[in-house]
Every structure is written in structure tokens, then in C-alpha cells.
Design a protein around this motif. Structure first.
Motif, PDB file in Angstrom:
ATOM      1  N   SER A  71      14.179  -1.164   1.805  1.00 15.33           N
ATOM      2  CA  SER A  71      14.242  -0.100   0.799  1.00 15.33           C
ATOM      3  C   SER A  71      13.187  -0.275  -0.294  1.00 15.33           C
ATOM      4  O   SER A  71      12.839   0.690  -0.983  1.00 15.33           O
ATOM      5  N   PHE A  74      10.027   1.941  -1.189  1.00 19.02           N
ATOM      6  CA  PHE A  74      10.074   3.120  -2.049  1.00 19.02           C
ATOM      7  C   PHE A  74       9.600   2.822  -3.480  1.00 19.02           C
ATOM      8  O   PHE A  74       9.469   3.740  -4.285  1.00 19.02           O
ATOM      9  N   PRO A 105      14.451   7.431  -5.967  1.00 17.71           N
ATOM     10  CA  PRO A 105      14.455   7.321  -4.493  1.00 17.71           C
ATOM     11  C   PRO A 105      14.743   5.902  -4.014  1.00 17.71           C
ATOM     12  O   PRO A 105      15.492   5.710  -3.049  1.00 17.71           O
ATOM     13  N   TYR A 109      18.065   4.925  -1.801  1.00 23.30           N
ATOM     14  CA  TYR A 109      17.894   4.311  -0.479  1.00 23.30           C
ATOM     15  C   TYR A 109      18.487   2.906  -0.440  1.00 23.30           C
ATOM     16  O   TYR A 109      19.085   2.486   0.555  1.00 23.30           O
ATOM     17  N   LEU A 112      22.211   3.195  -0.127  1.00 27.69           N
ATOM     18  CA  LEU A 112      22.572   3.624   1.225  1.00 27.69           C
ATOM     19  C   LEU A 112      22.442   2.478   2.229  1.00 27.69           C
ATOM     20  O   LEU A 112      23.299   2.315   3.100  1.00 27.69           O
ATOM     21  N   THR A 113      21.378   1.689   2.111  1.00 31.24           N
ATOM     22  CA  THR A 113      21.214   0.550   3.035  1.00 31.24           C
ATOM     23  C   THR A 113      22.301  -0.501   2.800  1.00 31.24           C
ATOM     24  O   THR A 113      22.803  -1.113   3.751  1.00 31.24           O
ATOM     25  N   ILE A 134      19.117   6.246   7.999  1.00 29.77           N
ATOM     26  CA  ILE A 134      18.114   5.503   7.218  1.00 29.77           C
ATOM     27  C   ILE A 134      17.475   4.383   8.023  1.00 29.77           C
ATOM     28  O   ILE A 134      16.868   3.479   7.452  1.00 29.77           O
ATOM     29  N   PRO A 137      12.502   4.015   7.313  1.00 32.38           N
ATOM     30  CA  PRO A 137      12.156   4.559   5.987  1.00 32.38           C
ATOM     31  C   PRO A 137      10.926   5.454   6.009  1.00 32.38           C
ATOM     32  O   PRO A 137      10.655   6.168   5.048  1.00 32.38           O
ATOM     33  N   ALA A 142       9.234  11.343   3.126  1.00 29.49           N
ATOM     34  CA  ALA A 142       8.940  10.205   2.251  1.00 29.49           C
ATOM     35  C   ALA A 142       7.443   9.943   2.167  1.00 29.49           C
ATOM     36  O   ALA A 142       6.889   9.738   1.074  1.00 29.49           O
TER      37      ALA A 142
END
Length: 396
Positions: A71, A74, A105, A109, A112-113, A134, A137, A142
Motif C-alpha cells: 500500500s 500510494f 488514497p 488502501y 483495506l489491505t 486490492i 495496486p 491509480a
């Protein structure tokens, strides 16, 4: 064999990236200017942990907790943009009120991970769905957003007006030269990621080419900073690795091809030269450790632009070289002084106004062709040669 070499490559990238990012993040000088560069390096270093996991997992099983680190990709684009914006900003305040929005973002992310990882120990269908969503990535959305960051970063550089800068312009020119190299590197990274994913997005096999690009850019950046650590410690010599000639323009009155922006009349130039010489030498301003052209402008009442023009055209020197030569002259005048007989070379350098031993060493090599110790011996043995490295007018 290839898997082992890739794993080794990613592991070294992790170590080098983490070490450099920590050094940048905890730098005491120009904290607001270097903070986002440190975060950029940290993001690539943490993503390299995920890269290592992907490559080494084919050889030996590793905990799936490593998947959370992907992640951090990002963070790369927004941090790169904010770093360039802060370097080129005329404002002293580096971190602005709404900068945290750039990190949304990443936070989304990351959550979520983390949820997908914790959910892997349960039978929740939502966790499985998110994990599948996900998994990669590098989505087109993105990558498009990341490219937009690079686009705006490029526009910042192209629209930068050096004339509005109120400090040492030649130092800033070197900074801009570095920023341009940095920008091209980031542009190459995200453009390559976009094209690679666009062409290969239907392939189901795990492909680590994208991750190899990320770690390669990390190595490139760390390599620059490893060989020029002054960027964090010495503002006077920051970005010194950029060649001065790369940003110079030709002038009939300047043999060294230095930048000349403003013209002065002969009468005004003579008046400024007298005032400059008197105030600089009478007050020994060059002995100040953090002496910059703005200080000289305040003392003389001459604008920064005219001072730069005057020093460039009359002495064929950048401001910092001009000041360092004054310090070398002072060093030479004081070297046989009884008050200095017990001082070390480092003490003499400090007493002459040099900010550090490294700064003194480089100035001596550049302007005399000798190291301070060699120069010391030469002066002591040949005291009759006291005028060898005096400042000379460019017309002589």
C-alpha cells in the motif's frame, strides 16, 4: 538463481532505502524541505519489502503480513510532488494546511489491505472480496492519478520563475538542475508502470517487472544522496553535484560563461565596487558562518540582483566562491599571526569563516589547487609569496 538474485536486489534496496529515508526524515537542516523527500524514499523502501516477499516467496514461505507493505506505493507520487513544490516554493512554510488530503488514497488502501489480511483468518466473504479487489495496486485509475501528479510536478518546474527568488540565485539554479533530474526519473517510473500495466493487465501470472522498476528508482535516488550527503547537512553546498556549466549562458564580458541578468552603468559599477570592498573587508562579513548574498545586500544597500551581476562580471565568480576567496585571503594573512600558532588546521578554517572542514577543503582545492595542509606548508615556507591567490579583477 534468478529468484535469488532478485531477492538479494530487493533486500539491499530495503536496507539502503530505509537507512537513507531515516537520515532525511531526521535531518535538522531544512526539515520542511526534505520531509517529503524522506517520505518518498521511505515509501519505495517499504514497497521493496513487498518486492522481496514476492520474489523470495517462490523459494521459502513468508508470512502474508508482508502484503500490507504494498500500500505504500500510494505515497510515492504525492510525496514526490509535495517535495518539488516545497523546494520551488517562495514561502518559508513547507507543510500546508490541506496537504494531508494527498495521503487519503494511501490511508484507504492501507486500511483495506489490513482488513483483508485480518479477514483471511475468518470466513468473511467481504474480506475475500476486498482481498481480490486490492490484489494488484497498479490499476489504470491509480496509475493515471500518479501520472497526473507527475504532470503537475513538471508544470511547477517549467513555470518556475527564478527572478522572484530572493536568495542566492546560483545556489537555487543548482537546486533546480537537481529537481529536473529528479523529475525525469519520476516521470520515467510512472510512465513505464502505466505502459507496462496497460499492455500486460490481462496476464494472470505474477509479474515483478513493475516492482523491479520501483526498487531501481530507489537505488538511483539513494545513489545520488549517498555520494552527496551535503544536501542534508550543509545548505551552502547542497546539490553541489550539478555542474555549474549546465545552467550558464555565454556573455562577451564574462570568460567563465556565468549568468548575467542585469546591466550596470560604469559609474554605478565603480561606486558599488568601492562600497562592496569597504564594507565587506572593514566589517569582516565573510567571517560569518552563514553569510549569504542577502546579508551582503542588507549591509551595502545594493540589491541582490546587482550584487550578483557585479561579482560575476568583475571577478568572474559566483557569490559563494567570491566569499570563500576572501576567507582564503584572511587565512593567508593570519597564518603567521602569533594568535594562530597553536591552532589546528580545522581551527584555522573555522576562524576564517568556513562553515565546516569539508567546505574549507573544497574551497582550497578549487581555488588554489592545494589541500589546506599543503597550502599551509607552502605559505609557511614561502612567506614572500603572499599575493598568489588574491582576488583579481576580471579585466586584468
Amino acid at each position: 538463481m534468478i529468484d535469488i538474485l532478485l531477492s538479494l536486489f530487493f533486500f539491499i534496496a530495503v536496507i539502503a532505502g530505509l537507512a537513507t529515508s531515516i537520515m532525511v526524515l531526521f535531518s535538522k537542516k531544512n526539515y520542511s524541505k526534505s520531509f517529503f523527500l524522506g517520505l518518498f524514499l521511505l515509501s519505495l523502501a517499504v514497497v521493496s519489502i513487498y518486492n522481496f516477499y514476492l520474489s523470495a516467496n517462490t523459494i521459502k514461505n513468508f508470512p502474508e503480513l508482508f502484503t500490507i507493505t504494498k500500500s505504500f506505493i500510494f505515497l510515492a507520487a504525492p510525496c514526490s510532488f509535495l517535495y518539488v513544490r516545497n523546494i520551488l516554493s517562495f514561502e518559508k512554510k513547507g507543510i500546508r494546511k490541506y496537504d494531508w488530503l494527498h495521503f487519503l488514497p494511501f490511508l484507504i488502501y492501507f486500511v483495506l489491505t489490513l482488513f483483508a489480511y485480518v479477514g483471511s483468518f475468518t470466513t468473511l466473504k467481504a474480506a475475500q472480496y476486498i482481498a481480490q479487489l486490492i490484489k494488484n495496486p497498479f490499476s489504470i485509475l491509480a496509475l493515471t492519478i500518479w501520472l497526473s501528479y507527475v504532470f503537475f510536478q513538471t508544470m511547477l518546474i517549467l513555470n518556475y520563475d527564478l527572478k522572484k527568488f530572493k536568495g542566492d540565485q546560483f545556489h537555487q539554479i543548482k537546486v533546480i538542475s537537481w529537481i529536473k533530474v529528479y523529475n525525469l526519473m519520476i516521470l520515467f517510473l510512472f510512465s513505464a508502470l502505466f505502459v507496462h500495466h496497460f499492455l500486460l493487465r490481462k496476464i494472470d501470472v505474477v509479474d515483478i517487472s513493475c516492482y523491479f522498476l520501483i526498487s531501481s528508482v530507489l537505488f538511483f535516488t539513494v545513489g545520488w544522496l549517498y555520494f552527496r550527503p551535503q544536501i542534508f547537512h550543509d545548505e551552502e553546498e547542497a546539490f553541489d553535484f550539478v555542474n555549474d556549466n549546465a545552467v550558464s549562458v555565454k556573455s562577451k564580458d564574462n570568460k567563465n560563461n556565468l549568468v548575467i541578468t542585469y546591466e550596470l552603468t560604469a559609474e554605478k559599477k565603480e561606486d558599488y565596487l568601492v562600497k562592496l570592498d569597504y564594507i565587506l573587508n572593514a566589517n569582516k562579513l565573510f567571517l560569518k558562518k552563514d553569510f549569504v548574498i542577502r546579508d551582503l545586500s542588507d549591509e551595502t544597500g545594493i540589491s541582490v540582483h546587482h550584487l550578483s551581476n557585479l561579482i560575476n562580471s568583475e571577478f568572474g565568480l559566483h557569490f559563494q566562491d567570491y566569499v570563500n576567496l576572501k576567507r582564503i585571503e584572511y587565512f593567508k594573512d593570519k597564518i603567521n599571526d602569533p594568535e594562530w600558532k597553536d591552532l589546528s588546521l580545522e581551527g584555522m578554517a573555522w576562524g576564517s569563516g568556513f562553515k565546516s572542514r569539508t567546505t574549507c577543503f573544497r574551497a582550497f582545492i578549487k581555488h588554489t589547487g592545494k589541500s589546506p595542509s599543503e597550502y599551509f606548508k607552502t605559505i609557511r615556507k614561502n612567506s614572500d609569496r603572499r599575493g598568489d591567490y588574491r582576488l583579481n579583477n576580471a579585466s586584468t
